[in-house]
Design an enzyme around this catalytic site. Structure first.
Site, PDB file in Angstrom:
ATOM      1  N   SER A 221      -3.730  -1.130   0.136  1.00 43.48           N
ATOM      2  CA  SER A 221      -3.529  -1.689   1.467  1.00 43.48           C
ATOM      3  C   SER A 221      -4.827  -1.646   2.256  1.00 43.48           C
ATOM      4  CB  SER A 221      -2.474  -0.892   2.230  1.00 43.48           C
ATOM      5  OG  SER A 221      -2.986   0.366   2.636  1.00 43.48           O
ATOM      6  N   ASP A 222      -4.953  -2.533   3.248  1.00 42.78           N
ATOM      7  CA  ASP A 222      -5.939  -2.290   4.280  1.00 42.78           C
ATOM      8  C   ASP A 222      -5.441  -1.083   5.063  1.00 42.78           C
ATOM      9  OD1 ASP A 222      -8.142  -2.515   5.927  1.00 42.78           O
ATOM     10  OD2 ASP A 222      -7.941  -4.672   6.197  1.00 42.78           O
ATOM     11  N   TRP A 223      -6.345  -0.398   5.740  1.00 40.91           N
ATOM     12  CA  TRP A 223      -6.009   0.899   6.321  1.00 40.91           C
ATOM     13  C   TRP A 223      -4.958   0.762   7.429  1.00 40.91           C
ATOM     14  CZ3 TRP A 223      -8.218   1.404   2.229  1.00 40.91           C
ATOM     15  CH2 TRP A 223      -8.785   2.577   1.742  1.00 40.91           C
TER      16      TRP A 223
END
Length: 803
Positions: A221-223
């Protein structure tokens, strides 16, 4: 059973799920009983930050991704990747969170500088080279942001509405190329696509990426992008970052035990993590892909080479290259070079060679004037005027304290700017951290009214010489962690300073769910100075008395950065006024444009030369000096089309309507959208002059297993040079709802003065295919193959029949 299956079989459910949720901001946990060590990730793409965001842990800073794409050289991109792998190994990083292969849909895109091009073929070529280079060094690369993350406005929540053909032919194409070339990781975007957030988008992450393309790596995932448990796991996201406390962990264990998520899904996710760990040498019993790292790369030398190769000479009346004239150098960016864009790309360089440094190191006779300041925020306090009040050492003391005021640690800052997430620069329990305080004795060089800036999120108290000048809370622009941590709001105050003063900025730290304790603040400072009119007058006087004026104009972090889109293509501040005035005083004015993406240049016809240096990395000035004086050629070509005015750009839409950003332009972005318009751009895609001339002599097209275009050309100038041969296809009969012309291949070639060379350009099968009725179809017919210097400059043509 394979070693990976053996390791998987030895894990219980809790341990398996633990491998899918970060143990902290940057890493996954170790599992000693199966011989698995902790996997560490770090941001890129122009330098490897590591797990700490501090000047104490510097990294080689390369030119911006737009600069790398301007080289049109995948082999050079591969060398860049190899250097970054070397940097990653040095910092204990196993997975680099780069490159970004989203497209230049619009010049207003906030991360335009972090992406490569408006064209998917050029983006794919540079992206594949970069990824293979990183992985040549035994480090994983994470191609991002999958997919349609082409603007920053409301990026957490927007839904990109993109038709299948446009998605396949443009936005997915670079991802597909990287995956099919053997990429090990993909980062899922924050945004949604066609009604489903990417973290849960099983259609794209499972059906397309993993099943159709055969991707066997990890989707991370993106953060903080992952918001749900079952939907995210079933949607194909393997690793949710950061941790702990994200939707995986205990919640995913519960979802498996309740039957909401089959354990076989978790097993597939864990198997992918173990496979990645094996590839990078973290899993016992699995041979790493790279047993012996490549020979060491000289980072400074490569940073300089990439910069020189990327510089694009947009205009030149013959003034460049320079002989040995006296110079007037003007512009704040000449002294304080902007070497990189804002946001998560930011890393601290070991050193910076500014344009002024580079020219002075060359022994050039020059005078310097800073000109107007384009920045809206104050620069961070730094320099010998700031000292620790206790020790007298140069720098600003930062003290970390708990809620009772007890000291937990301290550090001396070179500049009063910080950005730490979770892990602090000194050994302490960040969960105990309550406040930080920056203190320094400031000995001014100029007396009078000084400006001080407080930038950051949360509660602050600023004291100057015992007087409280600010005591208030500052709030984030929005919920975006990048905007909150890196692009904090700033309050400016003034104080009369007539001698040494003690300056203190106390801050109650910010705790953000999913990220933990955050220390992100800047103590800004500016001394009294003259007005913009006076600064321009001084610059004009200097320029008028010099043989050549070199004016460095630049964007700022408030203009080009992650976290927001641009609202104007104009240069910030009164830089345009300054250029007009200097050009009127000296007809031999060379403008150096220090920007990562297109800017308006209303003075373009009034100056002798314009050199685009992008964000040129740590060796900016060394490269610039060599290029200005002809020791190196500005060999770059534009990877995106530049408009004359912002309003001329075909696509400017970055604002969602009711949460939806509709890609209504379809296939028509970049040069595809400029085709057939009455308005012409300032410079076409592929433009760049260099320091020599080229004659295109012959073309031969063969259509065997692969279509190839063989071009013979001669360097007709008086010096060595490099040319980028660009191949475009034009259907003899226009295809409905399709561009009339598109890039089908390219190759970079070097030749000595008078030398004739031959270059073979392969045209990939996809260049003559389109996504029609749910499948790739060959676009049969007769094509004109056009070869030239840029999109608007065709030199040779031939015929190609596709059946």
């Amino acid at each position: 059973m394979s070693p990976i299956d053996t390791a998987l079989a030895a894990l219980d459910l809790e341990t398996k799920v633990g491998l899918l949720a970060g143990q902290d901001v940057w890493s996954l946990p170790e599992v000693p009983h199966i011989g698995l060590r902790s996997l560490v990730m770090s941001d890129g793409p122009i330098g490897v930050r590591g797990t700490e965001w501090t000047p104490d842990d510097p990294a080689v800073v390369l030119p911006s991704p737009t600069a790398l794409a301007a080289t049109w050289d995948p082999a050079l991109a591969r060398r860049v990747g190899t250097l970054l792998a070397q940097e990653a190994r040095r910092k204990g990083v196993h997975l680099l969170l780069a490159p970004t292969v989203n497209l230049h849909r619009t010049p207003l895109g906030g991360r335009h500088f972090e992406c490569y091009s408006e064209d998917p073929l050029l983006t794919a070529g540079i992206g594949v080279g970069y990824v293979l280079g990183v992985q040549d060094g035994g480090v994983g690369a994470t191609v991002k942001h999958f997919v349609a993350n082409d603007s920053e406005t409301a990026r957490f929540v927007l839904d990109a509405a993109v038709d299948d053909r446009t998605l396949r032919e443009l936005y997915l194409a670079p991802f597909e190329a990287v995956v099919r070339a053997g990429g090990w990781a993909v980062m899922s975007a924050y945004n949604g696509v066609n009604g489903r957030t990417m973290s849960e988008n099983g259609l794209l992450q499972n059906g397309l990426l993993k099943d159709e393309w055969g991707f066997d790596g990890v989707v991370v995932s993106d953060w903080t992008a992952a918001k749900t448990t079952a939907g995210t796991a079933l949607g194909g996201l393997d690793v949710a970052m950061p941790g702990p406390g994200n939707p995986y962990g205990a919640k995913l264990v519960e979802a498996v035990r309740s039957g909401e998520v089959p354990e076989s899904v978790v097993d597939d996710m864990v198997r992918r993590v173990l496979r990645l760990a094996g590839r990078v040498g973290l899993l016992d019993g699995v041979d790493p892909v790279v047993a012996q790292p490549p020979p060491e790369v000289d980072g400074d030398a490569l940073a300089k080479e990439v910069a020189e190769r990327s510089f694009v000479l947009l205009r030149n009346d013959g003034t460049l290259p320079l002989a040995s004239p006296t110079l007037a150098v003007v512009g704040m960016a000449a002294e304080q070079a902007r070497i990189l864009g804002g946001g998560s790309v930011h890393v601290f360089p070991p050193h910076v060679v500014s344009p002024l440094d580079g020219l002075r190191d060359r022994g050039v006779e020059l005078v310097y004037e800073p000109g107007v300041d384009p920045r809206t925020k104050l620069p961070a306090a730094s320099g010998p005027e700031w000292t620790d009040p206790e020790t007298g050492e140069t720098g600003l003391r930062m003290v970390f304290r708990d809620a009772a005021g007890a000291e937990l640690g301290r550090v001396l800052l070179d500049e009063a700017r910080t950005g730490w997430i979770g892990r602090m620069p000194v050994e302490l329990d960040s969960s105990l951290l309550d406040t930080v305080e920056v203190t320094a004795l400031f000995r001014p060089l100029v007396f009078g009214e000084h400006r001080f800036g407080v930038a950051g999120i949360g509660d602050f108290v600023l004291t100057v010489d015992g007087e409280v000048l600010f005591d208030d809370k500052q709030v984030a622009y929005d919920d975006d962690p990048a905007a909150g941590i890196l692009l904090h709001p700033e309050t400016q105050v003034t104080a009369e300073v007539a001698g040494p003063v003690l300056v203190s900025l106390r801050h109650k730290v910010w705790v953000r769910p999913g990220l933990g304790t955050v220390v992100g603040l800047t103590l800004g400072h500016a001394e009294p100075g003259p007005s913009d009119d006076e600064l321009i007058r001084r610059a004009v006087v200097a320029a008028a008395s010099a043989q050549v004026a070199v004016v460095v104009v630049a964007t700022t972090e408030e203009v080009e950065s992650e976290g927001f889109d641009r609202r104007s293509l104009a240069l910030p501040g009164r830089q345009d006024d300054m250029v007009f005035a200097i050009a009127a005083a000296n007809p031999r004015t060379v403008v150096v444009v220090n920007a990562g993406s297109p800017v308006e240049m209303p003075w373009l016809d009034d100056v002798a030369a314009v050199l685009l240096t992008w964000f040129p990395g740590q060796e900016a000035g060394a490269a610039l000096a060599d290029v200005l004086f002809g020791d190196a050629e500005p060999a770059g070509r534009l990877p995106t089309t530049w408009p004359v005015r912002e309003d001329d750009a075909p696509v400017l839409d970055v604002d969602p309507v009711d949460g939806v950003l509709t890609y209504r332009e379809g296939l028509f972005i970049g040069y595809r959208a400029w085709q057939g318009r009455d308005v012409r751009p300032a410079f076409w895609f592929g433009h760049g002059l260099g320091y020599t001339t080229w004659s295109y002599e012959s073309i031969e097209v063969t259509d065997l297993a692969t279509v190839t275009v063989t071009v013979r050309l001669c360097n007709t100038g008086t010096r060595a040079g490099r040319e980028v041969v660009q191949v475009y296809l034009v259907p003899e009969t226009p295809l409905p709802d399709r561009p009339t012309r598109w890039l089908a291949g390219f190759a970079s070639v070097a030749a000595e003065a008078g030398e004739t060379v031959e270059v073979v350009v392969e045209v990939p099968e996809r260049a003559v295919q389109g996504w029609e009725d749910g499948a790739w179809r060959t676009l049969t017919g007769t094509y004109v193959v056009e070869v030239g210097h840029d999109y608007g400059d065709t030199r040779l043509t031939a015929e190609l029949k596709i059946t």
